[in-house]
Design a protein around this motif. Structure first.
Motif, PDB file in Angstrom:
ATOM      1  N   ASP A 179      -4.395   3.896   6.873  1.00 55.25           N
ATOM      2  CA  ASP A 179      -4.894   2.731   7.605  1.00 55.25           C
ATOM      3  C   ASP A 179      -4.520   1.401   6.969  1.00 55.25           C
ATOM      4  O   ASP A 179      -4.182   0.450   7.672  1.00 55.25           O
ATOM      5  N   ALA A 180      -4.621   1.301   5.644  1.00 56.87           N
ATOM      6  CA  ALA A 180      -4.359   0.033   4.967  1.00 56.87           C
ATOM      7  C   ALA A 180      -3.739   0.300   3.608  1.00 56.87           C
ATOM      8  O   ALA A 180      -3.985   1.349   2.987  1.00 56.87           O
ATOM      9  N   LEU A 181      -2.930  -0.643   3.146  1.00 53.56           N
ATOM     10  CA  LEU A 181      -2.327  -0.505   1.829  1.00 53.56           C
ATOM     11  C   LEU A 181      -3.415  -0.391   0.764  1.00 53.56           C
ATOM     12  O   LEU A 181      -4.344  -1.203   0.725  1.00 53.56           O
ATOM     13  N   GLY A 182      -3.271   0.616  -0.067  1.00 51.67           N
ATOM     14  CA  GLY A 182      -4.265   0.884  -1.095  1.00 51.67           C
ATOM     15  C   GLY A 182      -5.158   2.050  -0.768  1.00 51.67           C
ATOM     16  O   GLY A 182      -5.983   2.451  -1.594  1.00 51.67           O
ATOM     17  N   ASP A 183      -5.018   2.621   0.427  1.00 56.47           N
ATOM     18  CA  ASP A 183      -5.869   3.751   0.822  1.00 56.47           C
ATOM     19  C   ASP A 183      -5.606   5.001  -0.007  1.00 56.47           C
ATOM     20  O   ASP A 183      -6.534   5.696  -0.399  1.00 56.47           O
ATOM     21  N   MET A 184      -4.317   5.307  -0.256  1.00 54.47           N
ATOM     22  CA  MET A 184      -4.020   6.669  -0.706  1.00 54.47           C
ATOM     23  C   MET A 184      -2.732   6.761  -1.507  1.00 54.47           C
ATOM     24  O   MET A 184      -1.708   6.170  -1.146  1.00 54.47           O
ATOM     25  N   ALA A 332      -2.691  -0.612 -10.628  1.00 57.22           N
ATOM     26  CA  ALA A 332      -1.877  -1.657 -10.015  1.00 57.22           C
ATOM     27  C   ALA A 332      -2.307  -1.913  -8.573  1.00 57.22           C
ATOM     28  O   ALA A 332      -2.394  -3.061  -8.123  1.00 57.22           O
ATOM     29  N   ILE A 333      -2.593  -0.849  -7.855  1.00 57.02           N
ATOM     30  CA  ILE A 333      -3.051  -0.985  -6.467  1.00 57.02           C
ATOM     31  C   ILE A 333      -4.381  -1.716  -6.403  1.00 57.02           C
ATOM     32  O   ILE A 333      -4.575  -2.632  -5.589  1.00 57.02           O
ATOM     33  N   GLU A 334      -5.304  -1.334  -7.283  1.00 61.80           N
ATOM     34  CA  GLU A 334      -6.619  -1.971  -7.277  1.00 61.80           C
ATOM     35  C   GLU A 334      -6.527  -3.436  -7.682  1.00 61.80           C
ATOM     36  O   GLU A 334      -7.229  -4.294  -7.122  1.00 61.80           O
ATOM     37  N   ALA A 335      -5.641  -3.745  -8.633  1.00 59.49           N
ATOM     38  CA  ALA A 335      -5.504  -5.130  -9.083  1.00 59.49           C
ATOM     39  C   ALA A 335      -4.991  -6.027  -7.962  1.00 59.49           C
ATOM     40  O   ALA A 335      -5.393  -7.196  -7.858  1.00 59.49           O
ATOM     41  N   VAL A 336      -4.126  -5.507  -7.098  1.00 58.91           N
ATOM     42  CA  VAL A 336      -3.526  -6.316  -6.034  1.00 58.91           C
ATOM     43  C   VAL A 336      -4.378  -6.329  -4.775  1.00 58.91           C
ATOM     44  O   VAL A 336      -4.543  -7.372  -4.124  1.00 58.91           O
ATOM     45  N   THR A 337      -4.947  -5.173  -4.414  1.00 59.24           N
ATOM     46  CA  THR A 337      -5.632  -5.047  -3.123  1.00 59.24           C
ATOM     47  C   THR A 337      -7.151  -5.031  -3.223  1.00 59.24           C
ATOM     48  O   THR A 337      -7.838  -5.228  -2.212  1.00 59.24           O
ATOM     49  N   GLU A 384       4.919  -7.771   1.602  1.00 55.07           N
ATOM     50  CA  GLU A 384       4.640  -8.606   0.437  1.00 55.07           C
ATOM     51  C   GLU A 384       3.627  -7.935  -0.490  1.00 55.07           C
ATOM     52  O   GLU A 384       3.789  -7.936  -1.716  1.00 55.07           O
ATOM     53  N   THR A 385       2.600  -7.316   0.079  1.00 56.46           N
ATOM     54  CA  THR A 385       1.578  -6.666  -0.751  1.00 56.46           C
ATOM     55  C   THR A 385       2.155  -5.480  -1.514  1.00 56.46           C
ATOM     56  O   THR A 385       1.885  -5.303  -2.707  1.00 56.46           O
ATOM     57  N   LEU A 386       2.958  -4.665  -0.849  1.00 59.71           N
ATOM     58  CA  LEU A 386       3.546  -3.513  -1.534  1.00 59.71           C
ATOM     59  C   LEU A 386       4.495  -3.967  -2.636  1.00 59.71           C
ATOM     60  O   LEU A 386       4.546  -3.368  -3.719  1.00 59.71           O
ATOM     61  N   THR A 387       5.239  -5.035  -2.386  1.00 63.07           N
ATOM     62  CA  THR A 387       6.122  -5.576  -3.420  1.00 63.07           C
ATOM     63  C   THR A 387       5.312  -6.008  -4.646  1.00 63.07           C
ATOM     64  O   THR A 387       5.694  -5.722  -5.790  1.00 63.07           O
TER      65      THR A 387
END
Length: 399
Positions: A179-184, A332-337, A384-387
């Motif tokens: 559903d959203a970046l950072g889910d899984m 890294a995912i938690e820090a960004v999202t 941009e978020t994934l980058t």
């Protein structure tokens, strides 16, 4: 010389290459053009196999600023895409990379040219800000993931390993988020096993069933035995194994003829309660028992004659337990999202099943809601978020 720091521009260049499996379509050439300014050494080996098309692949390596002494990070993926189908069904041409309403449209936008575009942008931003990373980075990109997967990642890994390449960890940029970046993050995959069944009968007139043996009756009994009881209830890290019949066919266009043969194909997505050998034995046992009870016609007690064959190269089940890789990417995912991703083994197979024999591997990429669909598209904000996530991980990995 400008560096490829914009993921949207990178992705547009890749989408505009019609790289439908097994065609290279210019996609690897476009990727090479992005990587050369970053200092990558690029090879594009072509592999062949009997009965399969030749496939061009790409292996690129950046030595890093410590002469290769730091931990070697691999990013893996594919530039080949599935066919777009009827292009008239698309709102925008599937290889146009049209941007509208904050989305980029095109085949491969999320599966998975988008992931490649973001990783290249992330690395370019790191190089622009800090110079080469503190250890080797390689890209292992195939043109055969959406096809038979024979002349792609398997042979590319063998080719690179024979040249002395060794990796400490790998990220596969497949679209993993529901559903959203950072889910899984995908930290493993179920195995895949495919079998074919042929039931032999006797052809005859449908009005005289006592003179024929209907293989469909026998096939129904065998398939019922495959479905019941369930193979298992799932394990700590995996959902229950699941068997699905994908084809049943008698090749019979006539409605007044009992066919001579019935064929069926099934696929099992299995968890770590099974090995391929144990699962094959279970299926054999189920079919043997059902064949002894089955009938091809009323009053005939001879049982069901059948053949069972297995497709080559079953995909193994695997689970990645490398804490540095999994925890580092999660952080890294938690820090960004702001999201703490779930660690999942759901879904189908990917080329991670081959990479796991060489180093720990996880999968993390874009939101996959439109993959393989008409009007496949990705939000520019997600690019941009994934980058930013990939860049944060690269910096922490080589810190």
């Amino acid at each position: 010389m400008s560096l490829p720091t914009d993921p949207a521009a990178n992705l547009a260049a890749l989408i505009r290459c019609p790289s439908v499996t097994p065609a290279e379509g210019g996609a690897l050439m476009a990727l090479e053009a992005m990587l050369k300014p970053l200092g990558f050494a690029v090879d594009r080996p072509v592999f062949s196999g009997e009965g399969t098309p030749d496939v061009e692949n790409l292996y690129a390596r950046l030595a890093g600023d410590h002469s290769g002494e730091g931990p070697h990070l691999m990013f893996a993926g594919h530039t080949d895409v599935v066919p777009p189908g009827d292009e008239a069904d698309w709102t925008h041409p599937p290889f146009s990379a049209t941007v509208e309403g904050g989305f980029m449209h095109g085949r491969g936008a999320v599966d998975m040219k988008g992931g490649i575009a973001c990783f290249v942008a992330a690395l370019a931003r790191h190089v622009e800000a800090h110079g080469a990373p503190g250890g080797p980075v390689s890209l292992l990109i195939t043109g055969d993931e959406e096809g038979p997967a024979i002349n792609g990642t398997v042979k590319l890994l063998e080719w690179a390993a024979a040249r002395g390449e060794r990796w400490d960890a790998a990220i596969v940029g497949e679209p993993t988020n529901p559903d959203a970046l950072g889910d899984m993050i995908k930290i493993g995959r179920r195995g895949s096993l495919t079998g074919d069944i042929v039931v032999h009968g006797r052809q005859g007139h449908i009005a005289y069933p006592h003179l024929a043996d209907n293989p469909v009756r026998g096939m129904a009994a065998l398939l019922d035995a495959l479905f019941h009881p369930p193979l298992d209830a799932g394990t700590e890290n995996f959902q229950p194994s699941n068997l699905e019949v994908t084809t049943v066919d008698v090749g019979n266009p006539a409605t007044n003829v009992i066919p001579a043969k019935a064929r069926a194909t099934f696929n099992i997505r299995y968890n770590d309660a099974w090995t391929p050998e144990a699962l094959q034995a279970e299926i054999h046992n189920r079919l043997d028992r059902a064949a002894g009870r089955g009938k091809l016609r009323l009053g005939k007690e001879d049982g069901v004659a059948f053949e069972l064959s297995w497709r080559v190269s079953p995909s193994p089940v695997f689970l990645t337990r490398d804490d540095r890789l999994v925890s580092g990417l999660s952080a890294a995912i938690e820090a960004v999202t702001g999201r703490r991703p779930a660690l999942s083994t759901s879904g189908g197979t990917s080329d991670a099943r081959f990479i796991k024999d060489y180093c720990p591997v996880v999968e993390f990429g874009l939101v996959g809601q439109t993959m393989h669909m008409v009007n496949e598209r990705v939000a520019l904000a997600d690019l941009e978020t994934l980058t930013r996530i990939y860049r944060r991980f690269i910096e922490d990995w080589f810190a």
